[in-house]
Design a protein around this motif. Structure first.
Motif, mmCIF file in Angstrom:
data_model
loop_
_atom_site.group_PDB
_atom_site.id
_atom_site.type_symbol
_atom_site.label_atom_id
_atom_site.label_comp_id
_atom_site.label_asym_id
_atom_site.label_seq_id
_atom_site.Cartn_x
_atom_site.Cartn_y
_atom_site.Cartn_z
ATOM 1 N N ARG A 1 16.881 18.970 2.236
ATOM 2 C CA ARG A 1 17.301 19.222 3.305
ATOM 3 C C ARG A 1 18.580 19.589 3.064
ATOM 4 N NH1 ARG A 1 16.080 13.933 6.888
ATOM 5 N NH2 ARG A 1 18.190 13.574 6.486
ATOM 6 N N ASP A 2 19.087 18.272 2.928
ATOM 7 C CA ASP A 2 20.966 18.063 2.415
ATOM 8 C C ASP A 2 21.522 19.436 2.446
ATOM 9 O OD1 ASP A 2 20.710 15.704 4.046
ATOM 10 O OD2 ASP A 2 21.289 15.362 2.276
ATOM 11 N N ASP A 3 21.008 20.312 1.728
ATOM 12 C CA ASP A 3 20.713 21.363 0.977
ATOM 13 C C ASP A 3 20.791 22.593 1.848
ATOM 14 O OD1 ASP A 3 21.999 20.401 -1.078
ATOM 15 O OD2 ASP A 3 20.548 20.454 -2.572
ATOM 16 N N GLY A 4 19.965 22.147 3.168
ATOM 17 C CA GLY A 4 19.196 23.639 3.901
ATOM 18 C C GLY A 4 17.899 24.047 3.829
ATOM 19 N N PHE A 5 17.466 22.960 3.213
ATOM 20 C CA PHE A 5 15.852 23.424 3.405
ATOM 21 C C PHE A 5 15.317 23.236 4.697
ATOM 22 C CE2 PHE A 5 16.996 23.839 -1.420
ATOM 23 C CZ PHE A 5 16.194 25.608 -2.004
ATOM 24 N N ALA A 6 13.977 23.065 4.673
ATOM 25 C CA ALA A 6 13.299 23.331 5.782
ATOM 26 C C ALA A 6 11.708 22.716 5.956
ATOM 27 C CB ALA A 6 13.758 23.974 7.732
ATOM 28 N N TYR A 7 11.733 22.966 4.601
ATOM 29 C CA TYR A 7 10.198 23.199 3.613
ATOM 30 C C TYR A 7 10.588 22.198 2.208
ATOM 31 C CZ TYR A 7 7.811 23.744 7.786
ATOM 32 O OH TYR A 7 7.131 24.067 9.494
ATOM 33 N N GLY A 8 9.692 21.241 1.591
ATOM 34 C CA GLY A 8 10.112 20.929 0.112
ATOM 35 C C GLY A 8 8.577 21.433 -0.493
ATOM 36 N N ILE A 9 9.158 21.907 -1.789
ATOM 37 C CA ILE A 9 7.824 21.784 -1.951
ATOM 38 C C ILE A 9 7.520 21.001 -3.771
ATOM 39 C CG2 ILE A 9 6.376 23.794 -3.806
ATOM 40 C CD1 ILE A 9 7.109 25.914 -2.491
ATOM 41 N N ILE A 10 5.928 20.343 -3.121
ATOM 42 C CA ILE A 10 6.019 19.078 -4.598
ATOM 43 C C ILE A 10 5.171 19.852 -5.665
ATOM 44 C CG2 ILE A 10 4.865 17.619 -4.925
ATOM 45 C CD1 ILE A 10 5.830 16.209 -2.747
ATOM 46 N N GLY A 11 5.370 20.434 -6.734
ATOM 47 C CA GLY A 11 4.341 21.633 -7.916
ATOM 48 C C GLY A 11 3.759 20.583 -8.578
ATOM 49 N N GLN A 12 2.702 21.659 -8.040
ATOM 50 C CA GLN A 12 1.165 20.274 -8.897
ATOM 51 C C GLN A 12 0.894 19.233 -8.950
ATOM 52 O OE1 GLN A 12 2.085 21.882 -12.980
ATOM 53 N NE2 GLN A 12 0.303 22.733 -13.424
ATOM 54 N N ALA A 13 0.938 18.151 -7.520
ATOM 55 C CA ALA A 13 1.194 16.409 -7.116
ATOM 56 C C ALA A 13 -0.045 16.782 -7.607
ATOM 57 C CB ALA A 13 0.738 17.263 -5.743
ATOM 58 N N GLY A 14 0.468 15.081 -8.661
ATOM 59 C CA GLY A 14 -0.872 14.880 -9.239
ATOM 60 C C GLY A 14 -0.912 13.163 -7.742
ATOM 61 N N PRO A 15 -0.525 12.439 -7.414
ATOM 62 C CA PRO A 15 -0.612 11.418 -6.546
ATOM 63 C C PRO A 15 -1.263 12.319 -5.225
ATOM 64 C CG PRO A 15 1.273 11.561 -7.358
ATOM 65 C CD PRO A 15 1.012 11.930 -8.089
#
Length: 151
Positions: free
Chosen positions: A111-125
Motif C-alpha cells: 500500500r505504501d508503494d502505491g498499490f490499491a490492491y494486492g494479490i496473494i498468489g496460490q493462496a493456501g489458507p
C-alpha cells in the motif's frame, strides 16, 4: 489453489508481537541465513523467490526475528508486481501471531508503494486470508501465471 485479491486501502493495523520479537526488512548479509531457512522448512521454488526479493533495493522480504533467531519471512512485490508471498513461519514458532503480523506488514508495504490492491498468489489458507485482510478469491485465477509455470 486460487489467487486472492486484497483491498489495501482498508487494511487493519499490524498487530503487536510478543516481547523480543521484531519484524524488519532482511539485510543483504543475512541472505545465506534466510535462504537456508527457506530451503530447510519450505521449498526450492520459495528459495528462488526469496533470492529475487533479496536482490531488490530495498529488499522486498520482511523477516521476523527473536534475538539472532530467524522465525519467519514474507516476500512482497516479487513474483509479479503487487503480489504477496511466499511467506512462512518456523514450525516451532507458530501460534504466536507471526504469520498474521508478517502478512499485514508486507501488505502495508505494498500500500505504501502505491498499490490499491494486492494479490496473494496460490493462496493456501484461504479462510485465514479472508479473515485477516479481507481477501477474496479471484475467479479462474487457476488459469493464470502459475498454471503456465514450468515447475
Amino acid at each position: 489453489m486460487p489467487d486472492m485479491l486484497v483491498p489495501l486501502y482498508r487494511l487493519p493495523p499490524v498487530p503487536g508481537l510478543p516481547e523480543g520479537i521484531a519484524i524488519r526488512p532482511a539485510l543483504p548479509f543475512e541472505s545465506h541465513i534466510l535462504l537456508e531457512f527457506v530451503a530447510r522448512h519450505f521449498s526450492p521454488k520459495w528459495v528462488d523467490e526469496c533470492t529475487v526479493a533479496l536482490a531488490a533495493r530495498p529488499a522486498r522480504v520482511l523477516i521476523a526475528t527473536e534475538g539472532k533467531r530467524l522465525l519467519g519471512f514474507a516476500c512482497y512485490d516479487v513474483t509479479c508486481r503487487g503480489f504477496f508471498g511466499p511467506t512462512g513461519v518456523d514450525p516451532e514458532a507458530r501460534g504466536k501471531g507471526l504469520g498474521k503480523a508478517l502478512l499485514l506488514a508486507a501488505l502495508h508495504r505494498l500500500r505504501d508503494d502505491g498499490f490499491a490492491y494486492g494479490i496473494i498468489g496460490q493462496a493456501g489458507p484461504v479462510e485465514f486470508y479472508q479473515q485477516v485482510c479481507g481477501a477474496v478469491a479471484i475467479p479462474t485465477s487457476d488459469e493464470g501465471v502459475f498454471a503456465r509455470a514450468l515447475v
